[in-house]
Design an enzyme around this catalytic site. Structure first.
Site, PDB file in Angstrom:
ATOM      1  N   ASP A 128       0.828  -1.212   0.000  1.00  0.00           N
ATOM      2  CA  ASP A 128       0.000   0.000   0.000  1.00  0.00           C
ATOM      3  C   ASP A 128       0.859   1.258   0.000  1.00  0.00           C
ATOM      4  O   ASP A 128       2.081   1.198   0.154  1.00  0.00           O
ATOM      5  CB  ASP A 128      -0.968  -0.003   1.198  1.00  0.00           C
ATOM      6  CG  ASP A 128      -0.304  -0.467   2.505  1.00  0.00           C
ATOM      7  OD1 ASP A 128       0.931  -0.387   2.607  1.00  0.00           O
ATOM      8  OD2 ASP A 128      -1.017  -0.915   3.406  1.00  0.00           O
ATOM      9  N   ASN A 178      -7.409  -3.339  14.127  1.00  0.00           N
ATOM     10  CA  ASN A 178      -8.798  -3.644  13.779  1.00  0.00           C
ATOM     11  C   ASN A 178      -8.909  -4.845  12.830  1.00  0.00           C
ATOM     12  O   ASN A 178      -9.963  -5.113  12.285  1.00  0.00           O
ATOM     13  CB  ASN A 178      -9.457  -2.414  13.142  1.00  0.00           C
ATOM     14  CG  ASN A 178      -8.767  -1.978  11.856  1.00  0.00           C
ATOM     15  OD1 ASN A 178      -7.819  -2.626  11.403  1.00  0.00           O
ATOM     16  ND2 ASN A 178      -9.237  -0.888  11.277  1.00  0.00           N
ATOM     17  N   HIS A 202      -7.207  -5.162   9.968  1.00  0.00           N
ATOM     18  CA  HIS A 202      -6.950  -4.889   8.543  1.00  0.00           C
ATOM     19  C   HIS A 202      -5.665  -5.567   8.074  1.00  0.00           C
ATOM     20  O   HIS A 202      -4.752  -5.814   8.846  1.00  0.00           O
ATOM     21  CB  HIS A 202      -6.961  -3.387   8.233  1.00  0.00           C
ATOM     22  CG  HIS A 202      -5.772  -2.604   8.679  1.00  0.00           C
ATOM     23  ND1 HIS A 202      -5.799  -1.238   8.839  1.00  0.00           N
ATOM     24  CD2 HIS A 202      -4.511  -2.972   9.013  1.00  0.00           C
ATOM     25  CE1 HIS A 202      -4.608  -0.817   9.215  1.00  0.00           C
ATOM     26  NE2 HIS A 202      -3.815  -1.834   9.341  1.00  0.00           N
ATOM     27  N   GLU A 242      -9.740  -2.406   5.215  1.00  0.00           N
ATOM     28  CA  GLU A 242     -10.324  -2.140   6.525  1.00  0.00           C
ATOM     29  C   GLU A 242     -11.589  -2.983   6.736  1.00  0.00           C
ATOM     30  O   GLU A 242     -12.251  -3.362   5.763  1.00  0.00           O
ATOM     31  CB  GLU A 242     -10.689  -0.652   6.617  1.00  0.00           C
ATOM     32  CG  GLU A 242      -9.525   0.312   6.381  1.00  0.00           C
ATOM     33  CD  GLU A 242      -8.649   0.514   7.613  1.00  0.00           C
ATOM     34  OE1 GLU A 242      -8.437  -0.452   8.387  1.00  0.00           O
ATOM     35  OE2 GLU A 242      -8.143   1.629   7.793  1.00  0.00           O
TER      36      GLU A 242
HETATM   37  P1  PGA Z   1       2.132  -1.853  12.598  1.00  0.00           P
HETATM   38  O1  PGA Z   1       1.021  -1.844  11.472  1.00  0.00           O
HETATM   39  O2  PGA Z   1       3.113  -2.900  12.220  1.00  0.00           O
HETATM   40  O3  PGA Z   1       2.728  -0.474  12.542  1.00  0.00           O
HETATM   41  O4  PGA Z   1       1.433  -2.143  13.869  1.00  0.00           O
HETATM   42  C1  PGA Z   1       0.546  -3.071  11.006  1.00  0.00           C
HETATM   43  C2  PGA Z   1      -0.643  -2.801  10.127  1.00  0.00           C
HETATM   44  O5  PGA Z   1      -1.361  -1.819  10.331  1.00  0.00           O
HETATM   45  O6  PGA Z   1      -0.871  -3.619   9.223  1.00  0.00           O
END
Ligand code: PGA
Length: 239
Positions: A67, A136, A138, A143
């Site tokens: 992304d 959450n 995702h 999302e």
């Molecule tokens: P993080 O993000 O490794 O910074 O916790 C993971 C994600 O949002 O997929």
């Protein structure tokens, strides 16, 4: 799905790196889909360490990324292009031309998503798709919602994702509200999906993803449907 429980982020990075070493022994021009965020950093540090020891060679590796934010210049330190350059690409012998991310500065975002999708299709099945998981559930920026997208699309980030990612920005207002993300079918188009998860805070959402029902409200739960997922779980503590 195989789940390895490890004691620390360092161990998580070391174990994850073994998959890349083995894959590169088999195929020098492997195609990897990388991820950003805090979670993959121990993996990237370990890959750099192995590179410095001459144990891994990126000269023919090709990469895509999950992304990118919409509206951040590649030079902005919070763009995912900057993140990848800083944490991995500038530290190993990868050719920058072989690294592809969505164009977050494109004037026509939907067209840029379609172009990225076409590029993914042209490159073909990823050898390893790296993933983290959001608080959450995702994956990428897919999302939780009533429906998920198959192909790369422009997503409006949820409040919880904006809040979680604000730690990298001067203020929450500076976090882009939109991003471009690989869709679920594209994430699934990988021989191996490597899901790294660290920190106690992610324990419950990971557990629900692995053991709960498959639901678009926890996008990571769809991974139960992929034939070859390895979870490296460092959620036992925050170290
Ligand atoms: P993080 O993000 O490794 O910074 O916790 C993971 C994600 O949002 O997929």
């Amino acid at each position: 799905m195989i789940r390895f429980k490890v004691k620390s982020k360092k161990e998580m990075g070391e174990l994850a790196a073994t998959y890349y070493v083995r894959q590169l022994e088999k195929k020098k021009d492997s195609l990897f889909a990388f991820a950003t965020g805090s979670t993959p950093i121990p993996l990237y540090d370990e890959l750099v360490r192995l590179y410095n020891e001459g144990k891994v060679d990126f000269s023919e590796v090709r990469t895509v990324n999950l992304d990118e934010y919409v509206g951040l210049d590649v030079k902005n330190e919070n763009s995912y292009r900057s993140f990848m350059d800083k944490n991995l690409f500038d530290r190993v012998n990868i050719k920058k031309d072989n690294t592809v991310l969505p164009d977050g500065m494109a004037e026509d975002v939907d067209k840029a998503c379609a172009l990225y999708s076409a590029k993914l299709a042209e490159l073909g099945t990823r050898d390893i798709q790296l993933l983290g998981i959001g608080n959450n559930g995702h994956i990428g920026f897919n999302e939780p919602s009533d429906g998920l997208s198959a192909r790369t699309f422009a997503v409006t980030l949820t409040e919880s994702t904006i809040a979680a990612n604000s730690r990298f920005f001067a203020s929450q207002d500076e976090v882009p509200k939109k991003a471009m993300t690989m869709g679920m079918a594209e994430i699934f188009d990988a021989k191996l999906i490597l899901l790294l998860v660290s920190g106690k805070a992610k324990h419950d959402v990971l557990d629900a993803a692995i053991n709960g029902p498959v639901t678009t409200q926890n996008p990571a739960s769809l991974l139960q449907l992929h034939p070859n997922v390895v979870v490296i779980d460092a959620t036992e503590n925050d170290e």
